[in-house]
Write a protein that holds these residues in place. Structure first.
Motif, PDB file in Angstrom:
ATOM      1  N   TRP A 277      41.078   2.092  11.164  1.00 50.41           N
ATOM      2  CA  TRP A 277      41.065   2.675  12.217  1.00 50.41           C
ATOM      3  C   TRP A 277      41.337   0.917  13.459  1.00 50.41           C
ATOM      4  O   TRP A 277      42.392   1.105  14.161  1.00 50.41           O
ATOM      5  CB  TRP A 277      40.417   3.456  12.945  1.00 50.41           C
ATOM      6  CG  TRP A 277      40.607   3.640  13.781  1.00 50.41           C
ATOM      7  CD1 TRP A 277      40.718   5.324  14.587  1.00 50.41           C
ATOM      8  CD2 TRP A 277      39.949   3.481  15.047  1.00 50.41           C
ATOM      9  NE1 TRP A 277      40.995   4.957  16.120  1.00 50.41           N
ATOM     10  CE2 TRP A 277      40.391   3.879  16.509  1.00 50.41           C
ATOM     11  CE3 TRP A 277      39.105   2.219  15.392  1.00 50.41           C
ATOM     12  CZ2 TRP A 277      39.854   3.958  17.847  1.00 50.41           C
ATOM     13  CZ3 TRP A 277      38.678   2.317  16.598  1.00 50.41           C
ATOM     14  CH2 TRP A 277      39.232   2.373  17.829  1.00 50.41           C
ATOM     15  N   LEU A 278      40.331  -0.010  13.168  1.00 52.60           N
ATOM     16  CA  LEU A 278      40.254  -0.996  14.111  1.00 52.60           C
ATOM     17  C   LEU A 278      41.814  -1.924  14.285  1.00 52.60           C
ATOM     18  O   LEU A 278      42.184  -2.230  14.757  1.00 52.60           O
ATOM     19  CB  LEU A 278      38.972  -1.354  13.873  1.00 52.60           C
ATOM     20  CG  LEU A 278      39.337  -2.684  14.687  1.00 52.60           C
ATOM     21  CD1 LEU A 278      39.176  -2.469  15.932  1.00 52.60           C
ATOM     22  CD2 LEU A 278      37.662  -3.652  14.780  1.00 52.60           C
TER      23      LEU A 278
ATOM     24  N   ILE B 294      38.142 -13.427  17.414  1.00 51.76           N
ATOM     25  CA  ILE B 294      38.823 -12.862  16.356  1.00 51.76           C
ATOM     26  C   ILE B 294      40.490 -13.039  16.266  1.00 51.76           C
ATOM     27  O   ILE B 294      41.010 -12.986  14.947  1.00 51.76           O
ATOM     28  CB  ILE B 294      38.611 -11.546  16.731  1.00 51.76           C
ATOM     29  CG1 ILE B 294      38.822 -10.274  14.788  1.00 51.76           C
ATOM     30  CG2 ILE B 294      39.388 -11.046  17.503  1.00 51.76           C
ATOM     31  CD1 ILE B 294      37.915 -10.813  13.983  1.00 51.76           C
ATOM     32  N   GLY B 295      40.524 -13.706  17.393  1.00 51.78           N
ATOM     33  CA  GLY B 295      42.363 -13.537  17.666  1.00 51.78           C
ATOM     34  C   GLY B 295      43.626 -12.419  17.489  1.00 51.78           C
ATOM     35  O   GLY B 295      44.408 -12.643  17.575  1.00 51.78           O
ATOM     36  N   ALA B 296      42.139 -11.203  17.922  1.00 50.67           N
ATOM     37  CA  ALA B 296      43.190 -10.008  18.444  1.00 50.67           C
ATOM     38  C   ALA B 296      42.685  -9.909  19.105  1.00 50.67           C
ATOM     39  O   ALA B 296      41.643  -9.805  19.722  1.00 50.67           O
ATOM     40  CB  ALA B 296      43.922  -9.892  16.937  1.00 50.67           C
ATOM     41  N   THR B 297      43.450  -8.532  19.545  1.00 49.55           N
ATOM     42  CA  THR B 297      42.948  -7.690  20.824  1.00 49.55           C
ATOM     43  C   THR B 297      42.859  -6.310  20.525  1.00 49.55           C
ATOM     44  O   THR B 297      43.959  -6.131  20.218  1.00 49.55           O
ATOM     45  CB  THR B 297      44.036  -7.896  22.367  1.00 49.55           C
ATOM     46  OG1 THR B 297      43.553  -9.003  22.448  1.00 49.55           O
ATOM     47  CG2 THR B 297      43.272  -7.309  22.944  1.00 49.55           C
TER      48      THR B 297
ATOM     49  N   ALA C 255      49.553  -8.074   7.268  1.00 48.37           N
ATOM     50  CA  ALA C 255      48.492  -7.737   7.532  1.00 48.37           C
ATOM     51  C   ALA C 255      48.102  -8.075   9.144  1.00 48.37           C
ATOM     52  O   ALA C 255      48.356  -9.439   9.038  1.00 48.37           O
ATOM     53  CB  ALA C 255      47.163  -7.739   6.566  1.00 48.37           C
ATOM     54  N   GLU C 256      46.675  -7.629   9.514  1.00 48.90           N
ATOM     55  CA  GLU C 256      46.456  -7.973  10.714  1.00 48.90           C
ATOM     56  C   GLU C 256      45.899  -9.254  10.707  1.00 48.90           C
ATOM     57  O   GLU C 256      45.449  -9.889   9.720  1.00 48.90           O
ATOM     58  CB  GLU C 256      45.929  -7.213  11.307  1.00 48.90           C
ATOM     59  CG  GLU C 256      46.936  -6.499  12.114  1.00 48.90           C
ATOM     60  CD  GLU C 256      47.120  -5.045  11.046  1.00 48.90           C
ATOM     61  OE1 GLU C 256      46.489  -4.896  10.100  1.00 48.90           O
ATOM     62  OE2 GLU C 256      47.673  -4.239  11.015  1.00 48.90           O
TER      63      GLU C 256
ATOM     64  N   THR D 224      46.302  -5.767  18.192  1.00 44.33           N
ATOM     65  CA  THR D 224      47.830  -6.619  18.358  1.00 44.33           C
ATOM     66  C   THR D 224      46.274  -8.657  18.431  1.00 44.33           C
ATOM     67  O   THR D 224      45.454  -7.987  18.687  1.00 44.33           O
ATOM     68  CB  THR D 224      48.422  -5.825  19.590  1.00 44.33           C
ATOM     69  OG1 THR D 224      47.198  -6.820  20.532  1.00 44.33           O
ATOM     70  CG2 THR D 224      49.067  -4.992  19.555  1.00 44.33           C
ATOM     71  N   GLU D 225      47.917  -9.432  17.840  1.00 39.72           N
ATOM     72  CA  GLU D 225      47.578 -10.306  18.193  1.00 39.72           C
ATOM     73  C   GLU D 225      48.622 -11.308  18.674  1.00 39.72           C
ATOM     74  O   GLU D 225      49.635 -11.329  18.776  1.00 39.72           O
ATOM     75  CB  GLU D 225      47.474 -11.237  16.748  1.00 39.72           C
ATOM     76  CG  GLU D 225      48.126 -10.795  15.287  1.00 39.72           C
ATOM     77  CD  GLU D 225      46.810 -11.075  13.918  1.00 39.72           C
ATOM     78  OE1 GLU D 225      46.531 -12.671  14.291  1.00 39.72           O
ATOM     79  OE2 GLU D 225      47.219 -10.182  13.737  1.00 39.72           O
TER      80      GLU D 225
END
Length: 306
Positions: A125-126, A98-101, A225-226, A131-132
């Motif tokens: 919410w997620l 996913i490339g994020a935590t 965006a994320e 963060t990435e």
């Protein structure tokens, strides 16, 4: 299983097959009399997943180790398939990152936190809790895009040895070109007649360089965006799908968005089950002879890449 025993049966490889959607894809293919090579980077988890399928009555599931980001690992898998089966009918590139935590407060049960939220609200919410970093973005491209490419390149001769080879790249609606901020980048990725794999490789490096230097928006990448690296990786996969379909018209090569599924990659916040998501992937992998190639499936329907 010897070559003679499986020569009339379809042989499939599923990457990232030890859990979630990948495991369910293995189960559904096996239920349709397909011989499945379940691959995973973690040998313990992969072996346990294959054993669980055996215990459910699917004896024709074989585990083989695979690190999709390592070309030598993909070559080892290709040698195994060649020696054991002599061909490959279906390759499903499912492994991904996913490339994020997500920073989740584990003191409160997640089901309580998400209670009453619909799928869109759960995703928001997620995203708010994720963060990435550059390192995660780099890993995301290495696994999602380059991993797909390494495995496909290693197994391509075996797919060509099939009378009806199928390649399914698990993508995402996040890989659609609408998420890119620059028209020039969108046009280039959508111009499949002139797009090349070498250019996709170069674009992945340019993205990471712009990510590091804070120049994503000014150079047309997703930026507002994320999951930025995830979006780019899936867009590159879609471009790769289209190029490969053009270059190898005898094969059926497609991308599939299985939906926002409940898996551990999103802390089970999805709206579909892994079984439902896998169903779309399996459907595309088993389309009738002469079916579409070089297209994007949104669940089980053909949809635009933009």
């Amino acid at each position: 299983m010897e070559k003679s025993a499986t020569s009339e049966r379809r042989i499939a490889v599923v990457t990232g097959g030890n859990k979630g959607i990948g495991l369910e894809v293995c189960r559904q293919l096996a239920s349709k009399e397909v011989v499945v090579v379940l691959t995973a980077r973690d040998e313990k988890r992969g072996t346990e997943a294959a054993r669980a399928l055996h215990a459910s009555g699917f004896s024709d599931v074989v585990y083989h180790n695979l690190d999709v980001s390592d070309p030598s690992s993909a070559a080892c898998l290709a040698g195994f398939i060649e020696n054991k089966f002599g061909k490959l009918d279906i390759l499903i590139n499912n492994a991904g990152a996913i490339g994020a935590t997500a920073e989740i407060d584990t003191t409160t049960p997640l089901q309580d936190v998400l209670a009453g939220k619909n799928a869109t609200e759960r995703l928001q919410w997620l995203l708010q809790h994720s963060t990435e970093t550059y390192e995660e973005a780099e890993e995301c491209l290495r696994i999602n895009y380059f991993g797909t490419k390494y495995v496909t390149e290693a197994l391509l001769p075996l797919l060509q040895a099939s009378s009806d080879g199928r390649l399914v790249n698990v993508s995402s609606n996040y890989g659609l070109l609408r998420y890119f901020s620059g028209e020039d980048v969108k046009l280039e990725l959508n111009n499949v007649e002139n797009l090349t794999i070498q250019r996709l490789d170069e674009m992945s490096r340019l993205f990471l360089n712009d990510y590091k230097n804070g120049q994503l928006k000014s150079h047309g990448w997703p930026a507002d965006a994320e999951y930025l690296a995830y979006k780019v990786s899936k867009a590159l996969i879609n471009g790769y799908t289209r190029i490969m379909a053009k270059n190898f018209p005898a094969l059926r090569i497609n991308s599939v968005h299985p939906g926002y599924c409940m898996t551990d990659i999103n802390y089970d916040t999805g709206e579909l089950t892994a079984e439902e998501g896998a169903g779309s992937i399996v459907m595309v992998s088993l389309l009738p002879v002469g079916g579409p190639t070089g297209v994007f499936f949104y669940h089980d329907e053909v949809a635009p890449f933009v």
